[in-house]
Motif scaffolding. Sequence first.
Motif, PDB file in Angstrom:
ATOM      1  N   UNK A 330       0.834  -1.201   0.000  1.00 47.60           N
ATOM      2  CA  UNK A 330       0.000   0.000   0.000  1.00 47.60           C
ATOM      3  C   UNK A 330       0.870   1.253   0.000  1.00 47.60           C
ATOM      4  N   UNK A 331       1.946   1.234   0.779  1.00 43.14           N
ATOM      5  CA  UNK A 331       2.855   2.375   0.821  1.00 43.14           C
ATOM      6  C   UNK A 331       3.502   2.600  -0.539  1.00 43.14           C
ATOM      7  N   UNK A 337       1.759   6.639  -6.991  1.00 46.88           N
ATOM      8  CA  UNK A 337       0.722   7.594  -7.381  1.00 46.88           C
ATOM      9  C   UNK A 337       1.216   9.026  -7.256  1.00 46.88           C
ATOM     10  N   UNK A 338       1.926   9.313  -6.179  1.00 47.96           N
ATOM     11  CA  UNK A 338       2.461  10.657  -5.975  1.00 47.96           C
ATOM     12  C   UNK A 338       3.472  10.997  -7.062  1.00 47.96           C
ATOM     13  N   UNK A 374      -7.298   6.925   6.413  1.00 48.71           N
ATOM     14  CA  UNK A 374      -6.524   6.382   5.303  1.00 48.71           C
ATOM     15  C   UNK A 374      -7.349   6.180   4.029  1.00 48.71           C
ATOM     16  N   UNK A 375      -8.574   5.669   4.078  1.00 49.96           N
ATOM     17  CA  UNK A 375      -9.361   5.582   2.845  1.00 49.96           C
ATOM     18  C   UNK A 375      -9.639   6.954   2.216  1.00 49.96           C
ATOM     19  N   UNK A 376      -9.703   7.984   3.042  1.00 48.98           N
ATOM     20  CA  UNK A 376      -9.877   9.343   2.510  1.00 48.98           C
ATOM     21  C   UNK A 376      -8.653   9.712   1.673  1.00 48.98           C
ATOM     22  N   UNK A 377      -7.467   9.347   2.152  1.00 53.42           N
ATOM     23  CA  UNK A 377      -6.248   9.577   1.379  1.00 53.42           C
ATOM     24  C   UNK A 377      -6.287   8.801   0.071  1.00 53.42           C
ATOM     25  N   UNK A 378      -6.734   7.552   0.115  1.00 51.53           N
ATOM     26  CA  UNK A 378      -6.855   6.750  -1.110  1.00 51.53           C
ATOM     27  C   UNK A 378      -7.745   7.458  -2.133  1.00 51.53           C
ATOM     28  N   UNK A 379      -8.872   7.940  -1.667  1.00 53.61           N
ATOM     29  CA  UNK A 379      -9.827   8.591  -2.569  1.00 53.61           C
ATOM     30  C   UNK A 379      -9.269   9.894  -3.127  1.00 53.61           C
ATOM     31  N   UNK A 380      -8.601  10.661  -2.287  1.00 52.92           N
ATOM     32  CA  UNK A 380      -8.013  11.914  -2.746  1.00 52.92           C
ATOM     33  C   UNK A 380      -7.028  11.673  -3.886  1.00 52.92           C
ATOM     34  N   UNK A 381      -6.107  10.727  -3.696  1.00 57.81           N
ATOM     35  CA  UNK A 381      -5.086  10.483  -4.704  1.00 57.81           C
ATOM     36  C   UNK A 381      -5.677   9.976  -6.008  1.00 57.81           C
ATOM     37  N   UNK A 382      -6.826   9.321  -5.933  1.00 56.74           N
ATOM     38  CA  UNK A 382      -7.449   8.748  -7.134  1.00 56.74           C
ATOM     39  C   UNK A 382      -8.440   9.692  -7.810  1.00 56.74           C
TER      40      UNK A 382
END
Length: 475
Positions: A330-331, A337-338, A374-382
């Motif tokens: 995941x990391x 992605x970044x 953490x799922x909020x971070x996933x959604x932001x990046x996507x």
Amino acid sequence: MTPLTLHNSLTRMTELFQPADPADVRIYSCGPTVYHYAHIGNLRAYLFTDTLGRVLTWKGYGLTHVINITDVGHLTSDADAGDDKMEAAARASGRDIWAVAAHYTAAFKANLKDLNVRDPARFPLATDHVEGMIAFGEAIAAKHCYQLPDGLYFDTSTVPDYGRLAGTRDDGPAEGRIETVAGKRHAADFAIWRTSAPGEHRQMEWDSPWGRGAPGWHLECSVMSRQYLGAHFDIHTGGIDHREIHHPNEIAQNQAFSGTADTGATLWMHNNFLVDRTGKMSKSSGEFLILPTLVERGFHPLAYRLMCLQAHYRSELEFSWENLAAAQTRLKRYVQTVAALRARGEGKGAASAAPYIERLDAAVSDDLNTPKALPVLDELLADKTIGPAARLAALGDFDAVLGLGLTALSREDLRVRPASAGIDEAGIAARLADRREARAAKDFPRSDAIRDELTALGVEVMDGDPLGWDWKVTP
């Protein structure tokens, strides 16, 4: 911002956080006993306190955080009988006790740095505060203590509501881990000062009104927290094992010294255990995992940080190599992605990232709910409706709170060489050059053979990826 609520172990309730001074929130965290390396279960406590401090800073509070270093006084259990852990470690290794303490203190601080844990305002040493501990003991001795041949003991019946933090009235007796000492008035009474036995040789001992010896473990935290944070401060943290004996004893000392029912802190917060399939991790068996062991297996320290963030700090977290490998994957996905967002530059997308920041705030304001953040971070990046630059800017807020360092990490940083790897990076580069030659000559059997050779040596060849290769981690 969303009002911050935190769970108070003293009341067993999640409460609105109301510091005495928002410009200077004062936190004391029980630090390590530096007789050995900190195992990864120990380190979970400092990831928790780091997250707490990061959330407070991000939300605009000032912060004074103190983590003590226990280099004297902690016995081989929470009992009042047996060896001091430091003395036992020095004796077993044949080394000077001060050198033992310095070595393991440095190792602990290196662990925190590797995990991206911010330095506290102070790392006070117990041995630097023995004079203050003696003065504290003198101040409470007449009304709250009694002397036995082996030291000065605190009479727990002399303070109000002893054991409330441990929940002795609804969670079962807290005295189960305290060994019997002849002459104690009550089972829960504990040592303020331990007098050296006749003929006993200790490397660390001091003169006191109760004889030459060393302070009890619990005394140091009352003395140092009071010295650096005041008689009453905002938050006291520690592992959940401290909730049963160590922290109730601190509270009793604080009440005796102040002459009030004040516990010394408004909030008492505790993180739960890291467990393996056989139970709570411990050093007592002689076999335990330390952070360098994870690195030797090819895991980046921040993968362990991420694994811990995936569970709420008050929940037990099961350690397994599979769970750690999933966190590392995941990391890596985050970092990939970044990197892609940076490569795209401004890009398209006019939507605002503000709703994601609001959701981050809501999650961590709910008693540091990082599994929800953490799922909020996933959604932001996507979210492709938000431009790359805006997503990267919002990522800074997530980094500030979660401490994963995603704004600075590269994929090469995560390429950690397992100790068992049968080839070094120079060898990998040479074999990849051979493989390129084979592919250029359309010698695909040779190309495939080189790839299989590298795979067997723990190297993952990534055709078409600018990184080119990575170490394979086998849980």
